[in-house]
Design a protein around this motif. Structure first.
Motif, PDB file in Angstrom:
ATOM      1  N   VAL A 148       9.674   4.729   7.025  1.00  0.00           N
ATOM      2  CA  VAL A 148      10.120   5.329   8.284  1.00  0.00           C
ATOM      3  C   VAL A 148       9.890   6.839   8.261  1.00  0.00           C
ATOM      4  CG1 VAL A 148      11.845   3.536   8.634  1.00  0.00           C
ATOM      5  CG2 VAL A 148      12.474   5.637   7.408  1.00  0.00           C
ATOM      6  N   GLU A 149      10.018   7.454   9.405  1.00  0.00           N
ATOM      7  CA  GLU A 149       9.872   8.908   9.515  1.00  0.00           C
ATOM      8  C   GLU A 149      10.844   9.602   8.557  1.00  0.00           C
ATOM      9  OE1 GLU A 149      10.422  12.365  12.956  1.00  0.00           O
ATOM     10  OE2 GLU A 149      10.235  10.248  13.526  1.00  0.00           O
ATOM     11  N   GLY A 150      10.334  10.622   7.877  1.00  0.00           N
ATOM     12  CA  GLY A 150      11.155  11.366   6.923  1.00  0.00           C
ATOM     13  C   GLY A 150      11.108  10.809   5.515  1.00  0.00           C
ATOM     14  N   LYS A 151      10.320   9.745   5.296  1.00  0.00           N
ATOM     15  CA  LYS A 151      10.168   9.172   3.957  1.00  0.00           C
ATOM     16  C   LYS A 151       8.680   8.969   3.656  1.00  0.00           C
ATOM     17  CE  LYS A 151      14.631   6.827   3.557  1.00  0.00           C
ATOM     18  NZ  LYS A 151      15.319   5.577   3.166  1.00  0.00           N
ATOM     19  N   TYR A 152       8.385   8.759   2.388  1.00  0.00           N
ATOM     20  CA  TYR A 152       6.990   8.557   1.957  1.00  0.00           C
ATOM     21  C   TYR A 152       6.972   7.667   0.716  1.00  0.00           C
ATOM     22  CZ  TYR A 152       7.929  11.670  -1.957  1.00  0.00           C
ATOM     23  OH  TYR A 152       8.447  12.212  -3.100  1.00  0.00           O
ATOM     24  N   LYS A 153       5.797   7.130   0.421  1.00  0.00           N
ATOM     25  CA  LYS A 153       5.583   6.358  -0.819  1.00  0.00           C
ATOM     26  C   LYS A 153       4.126   6.552  -1.216  1.00  0.00           C
ATOM     27  CE  LYS A 153       5.531   1.603  -2.538  1.00  0.00           C
ATOM     28  NZ  LYS A 153       4.171   1.222  -2.119  1.00  0.00           N
ATOM     29  N   SER A 154       3.921   7.030  -2.419  1.00  0.00           N
ATOM     30  CA  SER A 154       2.591   7.494  -2.804  1.00  0.00           C
ATOM     31  C   SER A 154       1.768   6.496  -3.617  1.00  0.00           C
ATOM     32  CB  SER A 154       2.705   8.802  -3.601  1.00  0.00           C
ATOM     33  OG  SER A 154       3.513   8.608  -4.743  1.00  0.00           O
ATOM     34  N   GLY A 155       2.357   5.406  -4.067  1.00  0.00           N
ATOM     35  CA  GLY A 155       1.580   4.489  -4.910  1.00  0.00           C
ATOM     36  C   GLY A 155       1.652   3.051  -4.437  1.00  0.00           C
ATOM     37  N   LEU A 156       0.807   2.189  -5.049  1.00  0.00           N
ATOM     38  CA  LEU A 156       0.863   0.754  -4.787  1.00  0.00           C
ATOM     39  C   LEU A 156       2.126   0.176  -5.430  1.00  0.00           C
ATOM     40  CD1 LEU A 156      -2.800  -0.416  -5.529  1.00  0.00           C
ATOM     41  CD2 LEU A 156      -1.645  -0.587  -3.328  1.00  0.00           C
ATOM     42  N   GLY A 157       2.662  -0.881  -4.829  1.00  0.00           N
ATOM     43  CA  GLY A 157       3.783  -1.557  -5.457  1.00  0.00           C
ATOM     44  C   GLY A 157       4.935  -1.785  -4.500  1.00  0.00           C
ATOM     45  N   SER A 158       6.020  -2.304  -5.063  1.00  0.00           N
ATOM     46  CA  SER A 158       7.183  -2.658  -4.254  1.00  0.00           C
ATOM     47  C   SER A 158       8.254  -1.580  -4.267  1.00  0.00           C
ATOM     48  CB  SER A 158       7.777  -3.983  -4.763  1.00  0.00           C
ATOM     49  OG  SER A 158       8.140  -3.863  -6.138  1.00  0.00           O
ATOM     50  N   GLY A 159       7.953  -0.421  -4.837  1.00  0.00           N
ATOM     51  CA  GLY A 159       8.933   0.654  -4.898  1.00  0.00           C
ATOM     52  C   GLY A 159       9.397   1.085  -3.516  1.00  0.00           C
ATOM     53  N   ASN A 189       0.830  -1.205   0.000  1.00  0.00           N
ATOM     54  CA  ASN A 189       0.000   0.000   0.000  1.00  0.00           C
ATOM     55  C   ASN A 189       0.867   1.258   0.000  1.00  0.00           C
ATOM     56  OD1 ASN A 189      -2.471  -1.343   0.076  1.00  0.00           O
ATOM     57  ND2 ASN A 189      -2.432  -1.521   2.307  1.00  0.00           N
ATOM     58  N   PRO A 190       0.274   2.387  -0.362  1.00  0.00           N
ATOM     59  CA  PRO A 190       0.990   3.657  -0.170  1.00  0.00           C
ATOM     60  C   PRO A 190       1.428   3.791   1.286  1.00  0.00           C
ATOM     61  CG  PRO A 190      -0.962   3.997  -1.519  1.00  0.00           C
ATOM     62  CD  PRO A 190      -1.041   2.590  -1.007  1.00  0.00           C
ATOM     63  N   GLY A 191       2.639   4.288   1.494  1.00  0.00           N
ATOM     64  CA  GLY A 191       3.160   4.413   2.851  1.00  0.00           C
ATOM     65  C   GLY A 191       3.891   3.177   3.325  1.00  0.00           C
ATOM     66  N   TYR A 192       3.913   2.116   2.453  1.00  0.00           N
ATOM     67  CA  TYR A 192       4.582   0.864   2.791  1.00  0.00           C
ATOM     68  C   TYR A 192       5.418   0.400   1.604  1.00  0.00           C
ATOM     69  CZ  TYR A 192       1.533   0.572   6.842  1.00  0.00           C
ATOM     70  OH  TYR A 192       0.883   0.831   8.014  1.00  0.00           O
ATOM     71  N   SER A 193       6.494  -0.298   1.889  1.00  0.00           N
ATOM     72  CA  SER A 193       7.374  -0.785   0.830  1.00  0.00           C
ATOM     73  C   SER A 193       7.872  -2.178   1.171  1.00  0.00           C
ATOM     74  CB  SER A 193       8.561   0.175   0.656  1.00  0.00           C
ATOM     75  OG  SER A 193       9.419  -0.274  -0.376  1.00  0.00           O
ATOM     76  N   GLY A 194       8.233  -2.944   0.148  1.00  0.00           N
ATOM     77  CA  GLY A 194       8.755  -4.287   0.372  1.00  0.00           C
ATOM     78  C   GLY A 194       8.648  -5.123  -0.886  1.00  0.00           C
ATOM     79  N   SER A 195       8.887  -6.406  -0.765  1.00  0.00           N
ATOM     80  CA  SER A 195       8.799  -7.345  -1.888  1.00  0.00           C
ATOM     81  C   SER A 195       8.104  -8.611  -1.434  1.00  0.00           C
ATOM     82  CB  SER A 195      10.198  -7.664  -2.423  1.00  0.00           C
ATOM     83  OG  SER A 195      11.007  -8.240  -1.413  1.00  0.00           O
ATOM     84  N   ASP A 196       7.579  -9.373  -2.414  1.00  0.00           N
ATOM     85  CA  ASP A 196       6.861 -10.611  -2.111  1.00  0.00           C
ATOM     86  C   ASP A 196       5.721 -10.377  -1.124  1.00  0.00           C
ATOM     87  OD1 ASP A 196       8.625 -12.041  -3.759  1.00  0.00           O
ATOM     88  OD2 ASP A 196      10.054 -12.274  -2.117  1.00  0.00           O
ATOM     89  N   ALA A 197       5.090  -9.214  -1.226  1.00  0.00           N
ATOM     90  CA  ALA A 197       3.934  -8.849  -0.404  1.00  0.00           C
ATOM     91  C   ALA A 197       4.266  -8.784   1.083  1.00  0.00           C
ATOM     92  CB  ALA A 197       2.766  -9.797  -0.649  1.00  0.00           C
ATOM     93  N   VAL A 198       5.556  -8.691   1.419  1.00  0.00           N
ATOM     94  CA  VAL A 198       5.960  -8.433   2.805  1.00  0.00           C
ATOM     95  C   VAL A 198       6.256  -6.941   2.883  1.00  0.00           C
ATOM     96  CG1 VAL A 198       7.603  -8.935   4.636  1.00  0.00           C
ATOM     97  CG2 VAL A 198       6.911 -10.751   3.047  1.00  0.00           C
ATOM     98  N   CYS A 199       5.359  -6.196   3.466  1.00  0.00           N
ATOM     99  CA  CYS A 199       5.385  -4.734   3.375  1.00  0.00           C
ATOM    100  C   CYS A 199       5.695  -4.100   4.726  1.00  0.00           C
ATOM    101  CB  CYS A 199       4.045  -4.220   2.866  1.00  0.00           C
ATOM    102  SG  CYS A 199       3.569  -4.939   1.270  1.00  0.00           S
ATOM    103  N   SER A 200       6.643  -3.177   4.697  1.00  0.00           N
ATOM    104  CA  SER A 200       7.058  -2.468   5.912  1.00  0.00           C
ATOM    105  C   SER A 200       6.708  -0.988   5.787  1.00  0.00           C
ATOM    106  CB  SER A 200       8.561  -2.620   6.135  1.00  0.00           C
ATOM    107  OG  SER A 200       8.916  -3.984   6.268  1.00  0.00           O
TER     108      SER A 200
END
Length: 208
Positions: A158-169, A144-155
């Motif tokens: 952390v503070e000071g970072k962001y992620k705006s889209g779906l995916g493993s980016g 989900n946005p706000g989470y990152s990872g691979s193989d659907a294991v999403c973390s």
């Protein structure tokens, strides 16, 4: 008669031969108890006229009608093997599961997937991951946005970072002299740190 004449009467006898029922031609059979060749029907998984003619194989994705006179198509989003003989031989495709009454196949909702054909329910994506409707694999579950990872294991980012889209980016770092809460899902959540000024989502300038 009284005149002494005689009337001759002839009787015409018709002969016939009773032919025993020796069974239907190959690929056909009769209902239980019947010995009538005219009732020979195509076997299950095939279709054709009753009594005579060729029987065709019902191809994959179809099944023979109850009277085996025609091949019927499986319902939407389901499939069958060659020579299927019943509606229940149609199995839901990947990404689809049987409806509650079993009459149709429904797409797995967003956030779920189904990686096999046939019966069975859709499986939920792991925590903090999502998928599009009718997903067919765990690989379709994206962080989900706000989470990152691979193989659907999403973390969580952390503070000071962001992620705006779906995916493993990867989570991206906020612009200069700005920060964001953990799990931030948008650049606009990056705000200037204490002692700096500027617009949300943009580089900030140190106050003098």
């Amino acid at each position: 008669n009284l005149n002494g004449s005689v009337t001759c009467m002839s009787t015409h006898l018709t002969s016939f031969v009773v032919v025993p029922f020796l069974g239907c031609p190959a690929g056909r059979s009769v209902p239980s108890g019947s010995t009538d060749l005219a009732e020979c029907r195509c076997n299950s998984g095939t279709a054709g006229r009753v009594g005579e003619g060729d029987c065709i194989t019902c191809q994959a994705g179809k099944f023979s009608s109850e009277d085996t006179t025609q091949c019927l198509s499986c319902p939407d989003h389901s499939h069958s093997d060659d020579m299927s003989g019943e509606r229940k031989d149609c199995r839901c495709n990947k990404g689809y599961a049987p409806s509650s009454d079993g009459t149709e196949c429904e797409a797995c909702p967003a956030g779920q997937f189904k990686n096999n054909t046939g019966a069975g329910n859709c499986s939920k994506c792991p925590p903090n991951a999502d998928s599009y409707a009718a997903s067919t694999s765990l690989d379709d579950c994206m962080c989900n946005p706000g989470y990152s990872g691979s193989d659907a294991v999403c973390s969580r980012c952390v503070e000071g970072k962001y992620k705006s889209g779906l995916g493993s980016g990867a989570c991206e770092r906020c612009p200069l002299l700005s920060s964001s809460p953990s799990g931030s899902a948008d650049l606009q959540e990056c705000k200037c740190i204490a002692g700096a000024a500027g617009l949300n989502g943009a580089a900030c300038t140190q106050c003098t």
